[in-house]
Design an enzyme around this catalytic site. Structure first.
Site, PDB file in Angstrom:
ATOM      1  N   LYS A  47      -9.556 -24.811  63.614  1.00 46.28           N
ATOM      2  CA  LYS A  47      -8.641 -26.486  62.992  1.00 46.28           C
ATOM      3  C   LYS A  47      -9.111 -27.408  64.349  1.00 46.28           C
ATOM      4  CE  LYS A  47      -6.860 -29.339  61.134  1.00 46.28           C
ATOM      5  NZ  LYS A  47      -7.066 -29.761  59.655  1.00 46.28           N
ATOM      6  N   GLY A  74      -3.312 -34.058  57.440  1.00 48.67           N
ATOM      7  CA  GLY A  74      -2.180 -34.691  58.194  1.00 48.67           C
ATOM      8  C   GLY A  74      -2.597 -33.783  59.769  1.00 48.67           C
ATOM      9  N   CYS A 130     -11.383 -36.881  61.039  1.00 46.29           N
ATOM     10  CA  CYS A 130     -10.142 -37.483  60.108  1.00 46.29           C
ATOM     11  C   CYS A 130      -9.990 -38.478  58.960  1.00 46.29           C
ATOM     12  CB  CYS A 130      -9.841 -36.494  60.642  1.00 46.29           C
ATOM     13  SG  CYS A 130      -7.807 -36.608  59.602  1.00 46.29           S
ATOM     14  N   ASN A 193     -17.677 -34.636  56.950  1.00 42.94           N
ATOM     15  CA  ASN A 193     -16.633 -34.779  56.523  1.00 42.94           C
ATOM     16  C   ASN A 193     -15.972 -34.816  54.908  1.00 42.94           C
ATOM     17  OD1 ASN A 193     -13.639 -34.151  56.765  1.00 42.94           O
ATOM     18  ND2 ASN A 193     -13.499 -34.477  59.294  1.00 42.94           N
ATOM     19  N   GLY A 221     -15.578 -30.329  47.727  1.00 43.41           N
ATOM     20  CA  GLY A 221     -16.272 -28.428  47.610  1.00 43.41           C
ATOM     21  C   GLY A 221     -17.016 -29.536  46.556  1.00 43.41           C
ATOM     22  N   GLY A 249     -20.209 -28.854  52.528  1.00 46.31           N
ATOM     23  CA  GLY A 249     -19.707 -30.256  52.149  1.00 46.31           C
ATOM     24  C   GLY A 249     -20.200 -29.807  51.094  1.00 46.31           C
ATOM     25  N   GLY A 250     -19.744 -29.102  49.969  1.00 44.16           N
ATOM     26  CA  GLY A 250     -20.201 -28.823  48.231  1.00 44.16           C
ATOM     27  C   GLY A 250     -20.697 -27.238  48.674  1.00 44.16           C
ATOM     28  N   THR A 272     -14.384 -25.651  50.748  1.00 41.40           N
ATOM     29  CA  THR A 272     -13.557 -25.399  49.544  1.00 41.40           C
ATOM     30  C   THR A 272     -13.612 -24.419  48.668  1.00 41.40           C
ATOM     31  OG1 THR A 272     -13.256 -28.261  49.785  1.00 41.40           O
ATOM     32  CG2 THR A 272     -12.854 -26.735  47.765  1.00 41.40           C
TER      33      THR A 272
HETATM   34  O1  RRO Z   1      -6.094 -32.356  58.659  1.00 44.46           O
HETATM   35  C1  RRO Z   1      -6.763 -33.024  57.479  1.00 44.46           C
HETATM   36  O2  RRO Z   1      -5.797 -33.774  57.116  1.00 44.46           O
HETATM   37  C2  RRO Z   1      -8.547 -32.505  57.891  1.00 44.46           C
HETATM   38  C3  RRO Z   1      -8.671 -33.395  58.769  1.00 44.46           C
HETATM   39 BR1  RRO Z   1      -8.065 -33.189  60.745  1.00 44.46          BR
HETATM   40  C4  RRO Z   1     -10.266 -33.600  58.466  1.00 44.46           C
HETATM   41  O3  RRO Z   1     -10.845 -33.549  59.420  1.00 44.46           O
HETATM   42  N1  RRO Z   1     -10.917 -33.545  57.635  1.00 44.46           N
HETATM   43  C5  RRO Z   1      -9.835 -33.479  56.489  1.00 44.46           C
HETATM   44  O4  RRO Z   1     -10.045 -33.771  55.412  1.00 44.46           O
HETATM   45  N2  RRO Z   1      -8.462 -33.297  56.270  1.00 44.46           N
END
Ligand code: RRO
Length: 311
Positions: A47, A74, A130, A193, A221, A249-250, A272
């Site tokens: 993460k 977040g 993000c 992302n 997804g 991705g996907g 996903t």
């Molecule tokens: O933690 C998130 O909300 C998040 C992050 Br850091 C990211 O890079 N991509 C995403 O879809 N969620």
């Protein structure tokens, strides 16, 4: 016939090309241990770590969609020290990628200084994309800012470093970001992302499905697959061959993974689908990809990687 799914990023050898997408099943020690021991994933990504641990955004912050997901987590995480310690000291079963995401440029630089000065010798990935932290724009959409930041980073950072990119949607933007990235000794780019700031609506309650940020969230997804393939393809066509690509991705099946590789991905991550199906998805997608390769007479990923034909 047996097929070989081994791949690498720079000198790091992965037994197979599959990774978790950062954010999925990789926050706690238990989740990371699960990934490390799973014989059907080639490596793992943590993460994204911030300097201090974070609870993240208020719940509900993840919602399954008919063909994917929307999230506004977040950046919930255990804090940088936890992840640095994990990737440095966990008995390695497979290569690991330390993902980091400061809340500002200064925090990003500080985290990278700490990695540079640590014993960690593995891959690091800086998350410049993000979409879900209030008041924190997606850095990689600011081309001049990203260029300046990479300049400052590579003035001191000498370990292998990749970056996580958001999806781009205009060919001129692919040109621009690739031109910038090609100036730096990046180990890899990870693309894409989630597609930032989507919206889903529950028409019975007439409400958003996510609480944070007024319901806006990153979309992933199956629905993201065409965008992900386009980004892998467009970047592979433009980036120096020394920069490897993680396609994210996907991916829900071996077919999707095969498509990512045809577009030029060195590694493929599962987000996903891993969240929805669990760790068994690695085994299934491995098997499906192997079967497609066998049917086509391909022995290794290099037999077809990047060899997408155009009509
Ligand atoms: O933690 C998130 O909300 C998040 C992050 Br850091 C990211 O890079 N991509 C995403 O879809 N969620």
């Amino acid at each position: 016939m047996t097929v070989n799914l081994a791949s690498k990023i720079q000198k790091f050898q992965f037994k197979n090309l599959f990774l978790n997408a950062s954010g999925v099943h990789c926050q706690s020690k238990e989740e990371l241990d699960d990934l490390r021991h799973d014989q059907f994933s080639g490596g793992l990504v943590t993460k994204s770590a911030t300097p201090n641990s974070r609870f993240g955004n208020p719940l509900p912050r993840y919602h399954s969609l008919p063909a994917g997901s929307i999230n506004s987590m977040g950046l919930p995480n255990e804090g940088f020290e936890f992840y640095l310690d994990y990737v440095t000291h966990a008995k390695m079963q497979k290569p690991m990628i330390l993902s980091v995401a400061g809340m500002s440029k200064d925090e990003d630089l500080d985290l990278l200084h700490q990695i540079q000065n640590s014993d960690y010798q593995g891959l690091t990935e800086l998350n410049l994309s993000c979409p879900n932290v209030i008041g924190k724009p997606q850095m990689a959409y600011d081309f001049a800012g990203s260029d300046q930041m990479l300049k400052e980073i590579f003035a001191f950072f000498k370990k292998p470093l990749g970056i996580k990119l958001p999806p781009y949607f205009d060919l001129v933007h692919f040109d621009r970001i690739a031109e910038i990235l090609n100036q730096y000794p990046l180990s890899h780019v990870n693309t894409i992302n989630s597609i930032g700031n989507g919206m889903w609506v529950d028409i019975e309650s007439e409400m958003t499905v996510l609480k944070p940020k007024g319901g806006f969230g990153g979309v992933g997804g199956s629905i993201a697959l065409p965008t992900a393939l386009a980004n892998v393809r467009a970047l592979r066509q433009r980036l120096n061959s020394s920069i490897d690509i993680i396609g994210t991705g996907g991916v829900t099946s071996g077919r999707d993974a095969f498509a990512h590789i045809l577009c030029g991905a060195n590694m493929v991550s599962i987000g996903t689908q891993l969240y929805e199906e669990g760790l068994g998805s690695f085994r299934r997608i491995n098997k499906e990809l192997s079967e497609i390769m066998e049917r086509k007479g391909y022995h290794s990923l290099d037999d077809f990687r990047g060899k997408l034909k155009i009509m």
